[in-house]
Design an enzyme around this catalytic site. Structure first.
Site, PDB file in Angstrom:
ATOM      1  N   VAL A  13      53.017  11.655 -32.772  1.00 11.50           N
ATOM      2  CA  VAL A  13      54.202  11.941 -31.952  1.00 11.50           C
ATOM      3  C   VAL A  13      54.949  13.161 -32.490  1.00 11.50           C
ATOM      4  O   VAL A  13      55.332  14.060 -31.750  1.00 11.50           O
ATOM      5  CB  VAL A  13      55.126  10.700 -31.923  1.00 11.50           C
ATOM      6  N   THR A 123      59.159   4.459 -32.466  1.00 15.12           N
ATOM      7  CA  THR A 123      59.405   3.227 -31.703  1.00 15.12           C
ATOM      8  C   THR A 123      60.075   2.207 -32.625  1.00 15.12           C
ATOM      9  O   THR A 123      59.489   1.794 -33.621  1.00 15.12           O
ATOM     10  CB  THR A 123      58.062   2.673 -31.171  1.00 15.12           C
ATOM     11  N   GLY A 256      37.429  -4.088 -20.142  1.00 18.88           N
ATOM     12  CA  GLY A 256      36.740  -3.485 -21.278  1.00 18.88           C
ATOM     13  C   GLY A 256      36.731  -4.417 -22.469  1.00 18.88           C
ATOM     14  O   GLY A 256      36.936  -5.623 -22.329  1.00 18.88           O
ATOM     15  N   GLY A 260      43.172  -1.129 -27.718  1.00 18.28           N
ATOM     16  CA  GLY A 260      43.389  -0.836 -29.139  1.00 18.28           C
ATOM     17  C   GLY A 260      44.380   0.300 -29.239  1.00 18.28           C
ATOM     18  O   GLY A 260      45.184   0.518 -28.331  1.00 18.28           O
ATOM     19  N   CYS A 263      49.504   2.036 -30.471  1.00 18.46           N
ATOM     20  CA  CYS A 263      50.729   1.547 -29.815  1.00 18.46           C
ATOM     21  C   CYS A 263      50.651   0.117 -29.284  1.00 18.46           C
ATOM     22  O   CYS A 263      51.443  -0.726 -29.683  1.00 18.46           O
ATOM     23  CB  CYS A 263      51.106   2.469 -28.663  1.00 18.46           C
ATOM     24  N   LYS A 266      50.424  -2.879 -31.874  1.00 20.44           N
ATOM     25  CA  LYS A 266      51.615  -3.023 -32.733  1.00 20.44           C
ATOM     26  C   LYS A 266      52.879  -3.292 -31.903  1.00 20.44           C
ATOM     27  O   LYS A 266      53.723  -4.089 -32.293  1.00 20.44           O
ATOM     28  CB  LYS A 266      51.748  -1.796 -33.636  1.00 20.44           C
TER      29      LYS A 266
HETATM   30  C1  UDX Z   1      49.685   4.160 -24.906  1.00 25.85           C
HETATM   31  C2  UDX Z   1      50.630   4.377 -23.699  1.00 25.85           C
HETATM   32  O1  UDX Z   1      49.859   4.697 -22.546  1.00 25.85           O
HETATM   33  C3  UDX Z   1      51.640   5.456 -24.024  1.00 25.85           C
HETATM   34  O2  UDX Z   1      52.525   5.623 -22.937  1.00 25.85           O
HETATM   35  C4  UDX Z   1      52.376   4.998 -25.270  1.00 25.85           C
HETATM   36  O3  UDX Z   1      53.424   5.826 -25.613  1.00 25.85           O
HETATM   37  C5  UDX Z   1      51.407   4.856 -26.420  1.00 25.85           C
HETATM   38  O4  UDX Z   1      50.434   3.881 -26.060  1.00 25.85           O
HETATM   39  P1  UDX Z   1      47.531   5.347 -25.867  1.00 25.85           P
HETATM   40  O5  UDX Z   1      47.576   4.354 -26.982  1.00 25.85           O
HETATM   41  O6  UDX Z   1      47.270   6.780 -26.190  1.00 25.85           O
HETATM   42  O7  UDX Z   1      48.911   5.333 -25.066  1.00 25.85           O
HETATM   43  O8  UDX Z   1      46.366   4.902 -24.877  1.00 25.85           O
HETATM   44  P2  UDX Z   1      46.184   4.315 -23.408  1.00 25.85           P
HETATM   45  O9  UDX Z   1      45.480   5.304 -22.595  1.00 25.85           O
HETATM   46  O10 UDX Z   1      47.418   3.758 -22.865  1.00 25.85           O
HETATM   47  O11 UDX Z   1      45.146   3.136 -23.710  1.00 25.85           O
HETATM   48  C6  UDX Z   1      45.460   2.083 -24.616  1.00 25.85           C
HETATM   49  C7  UDX Z   1      44.300   1.129 -24.746  1.00 25.85           C
HETATM   50  O12 UDX Z   1      44.092   0.412 -23.549  1.00 25.85           O
HETATM   51  C8  UDX Z   1      42.956   1.799 -25.047  1.00 25.85           C
HETATM   52  O13 UDX Z   1      42.264   1.018 -25.981  1.00 25.85           O
HETATM   53  C9  UDX Z   1      42.256   1.807 -23.716  1.00 25.85           C
HETATM   54  O14 UDX Z   1      40.853   1.839 -23.827  1.00 25.85           O
HETATM   55  C10 UDX Z   1      42.736   0.496 -23.120  1.00 25.85           C
HETATM   56  N1  UDX Z   1      42.693   0.442 -21.664  1.00 25.85           N
HETATM   57  C11 UDX Z   1      43.499   1.259 -20.918  1.00 25.85           C
HETATM   58  C12 UDX Z   1      41.852  -0.462 -21.027  1.00 25.85           C
HETATM   59  O15 UDX Z   1      41.111  -1.224 -21.674  1.00 25.85           O
HETATM   60  N2  UDX Z   1      41.869  -0.537 -19.652  1.00 25.85           N
HETATM   61  C13 UDX Z   1      42.664   0.262 -18.902  1.00 25.85           C
HETATM   62  O16 UDX Z   1      42.621   0.122 -17.661  1.00 25.85           O
HETATM   63  C14 UDX Z   1      43.508   1.200 -19.544  1.00 25.85           C
END
Ligand code: UDX
Length: 433
Positions: A13, A123, A256, A260, A263, A266
């Site tokens: 961030v 956060t 899926g 993970g 964000c 946690k």
């Molecule tokens: C997330 C939030 O989107 C973001 O706004 C926040 O500030 C930080 O956390 P990020 O961790 O980068 O961002 O990834 P994101 O694209 O949201 O995916 C998170 C997890 O969910 C990944 O493991 C992804 O594979 C999974 N996921 C996401 C799914 O399994 N299915 C989905 O439809 C979308």
């Protein structure tokens, strides 16, 4: 108007925010305790993989709008605005660990003798910004102001997200702080980006409630996919049909191996603990956390049930990062699954375009290959765990030729069923009967 800003913490961030704010023309100093990181960043080398980041970093360094230092005293003295972007990882109870934040606050208190606006990007649990203000007052620094400005960047798309946010949330208490934040984000004031001005607690909770809700959507579609595996319904069409309802929306309904990253895991745990600390319970969030753990287990069990005894079987892994376009492996489902495979005494060969180095720090004793096709050599099965584009277009004839037994479990559904069928693969997806 150009501002003097320092950003404390140059992790995900912090670094994106530093680069973004310096691109707006501000003078930005990034502060970190890690000397090696600071040295690299000053040379224009990005310390994490994020598309587009290095180009922006280089441009801002060339224009002398950004620099990095370990000297927090100098950075604080020279800045009117201080962004805090240090990590708030889970502690052993699942709460957000605030010791890094308080270390920074102690430095700010020590080195500030004039008005400064402190901006919390990290956060933090509901109530933290109010406690920070009280901490300033109790340390006789009541001239220090605080705003809560939570971050919603997605890894892999963070540069785009910085310049095209869905919204800017700012929790504040006095008009002067609001005015400064308006100036910082003035490039967005002339656009359609909405601003939401609120109190500290509201801003803090918007962050947790948003991440919790997105995690809930994923956990929900994963549980629906488990029902599809038994009933014969097609989860991808179910998700599509659900998404056609504008009230539901089509995003974050991709089943899926479980979510993970840095964000969702946690922040869901922390949200549960925050509710507890206020004497209430968000049972839906507890259910999401539980469902996500079970999903990883479920995916592994399906794989194991298919292959039977896994001992000495060679398994190819495609994808280690928690999602595509990042080298981040924090709480990646691949960690859980590879740990289980190792316990079953499999021989593991793994590929990931960006995350191999990070993964090898946790699992130094599995084989890592540079060329994705090498995971197929003599493999009894391939497990796809991350949705990298290059897996979508790989040559399946070549993969099949190299495998001992052409079985692919594609947990992200990056491959097309017709093609797998046509090329004679035995295959499975999450949600498929
Ligand atoms: C997330 C939030 O989107 C973001 O706004 C926040 O500030 C930080 O956390 P990020 O961790 O980068 O961002 O990834 P994101 O694209 O949201 O995916 C998170 C997890 O969910 C990944 O493991 C992804 O594979 C999974 N996921 C996401 C799914 O399994 N299915 C989905 O439809 C979308």
């Amino acid at each position: 108007m150009k501002k003097k800003i320092c950003i404390i913490g140059t992790g995900y961030v912090g670094l994106i925010t530093a680069v973004g704010l310096s691109s707006f023309g501000n003078n930005v100093i990034g502060v970190d305790i890690d000397e090696e990181k600071v040295r690299k960043l000053n040379k224009g080398e990005s310390t994490l993989y994020e598309p587009g980041l290095e180009e922006y970093l280089e441009d801002n360094l060339n224009n002398k709008r950004i620099s990095f230092t370990t000297d927090i005293e100098m950075a604080i003295l020279q800045s009117e605005i201080i962004f805090i972007a240090v990590g708030t990882p889970s502690n052993e109870n699942g709460e957000a660990e605030l010791k890094y934040l308080y270390n920074v606050l102690d430095s700010i208190i020590k080195y500030s003798n004039t008005y400064k606006l402190v901006v919390t990007k990290s956060t933090v649990p509901v109530g933290t910004n109010r406690k920070i203000k009280e901490y300033f007052i109790s340390n006789k620094k009541d001239f220090l102001d605080i705003v809560s400005n939570p971050e919603f960047l997605r890894e892999g798309k963070a540069i785009f997200d910085f310049f095209h946010p869905d919204r800017i949330i700012i929790g504040y208490e006095n008009e002067n702080a609001r005015k400064i934040m308006e100036e910082i984000y003035s490039p967005f004031l002339r656009t359609t980006v909405p601003f939401l001005w609120c109190n500290w607690e509201t801003a803090e909770l918007i962050k947790y409630a948003s991440n919790g809700f997105l995690a809930l959507k994923i956990a929900y579609i994963n549980q629906i996919s488990n029902l599809c595996e038994i009933s014969g319904a097609d989860v991808y069409l179910v998700a599509k049909g659900m998404g056609m309802d504008g009230r539901i929306g089509s995003k974050f309904l991709h089943p899926g191996p479980g979510y993970g990253g840095s964000c969702f895991p946690k922040d869901t745990r922390a949200l549960s603990k925050i509710a507890e600390s206020f004497g209430t319970k968000i049972s839906l969030i507890d259910a999401v956390i539980d469902a996500n753990e079970k999903q990883k287990e479920h995916v592994f069990n399906r794989f194991k049930n298919k292959l039977g005894d896994l001992k000495n079987k060679k398994i190819g892994i495609l994808g280690l990062a928690f999602k595509a376009e990042t080298d981040d492996i924090r709480e990646s489902p691949a960690i859980y699954i590879i740990d289980k495979l190792k316990k079953e005494k499999c021989i593991i060969s793994a590929h990931d375009p960006k995350a191999r180095k990070n993964f090898s720090k946790i699992f130094p004793d599995i084989q890592y290959v540079e060329d994705l096709y090498d995971v197929a050599n003599d493999a009894e099965a391939i497990l796809i765990l991350t949705e990298w584009n290059e897996y979508k277009t790989m040559d399946l004839y070549e993969i099949k030729k190299r495998m001992k037994n052409p079985y692919i479990f594609d947990t992200r559904k990056v491959l097309r069923e017709e093609e797998l069928k046509e090329k004679g693969f035995d295959y499975n997806f999450v949600g498929l009967k």
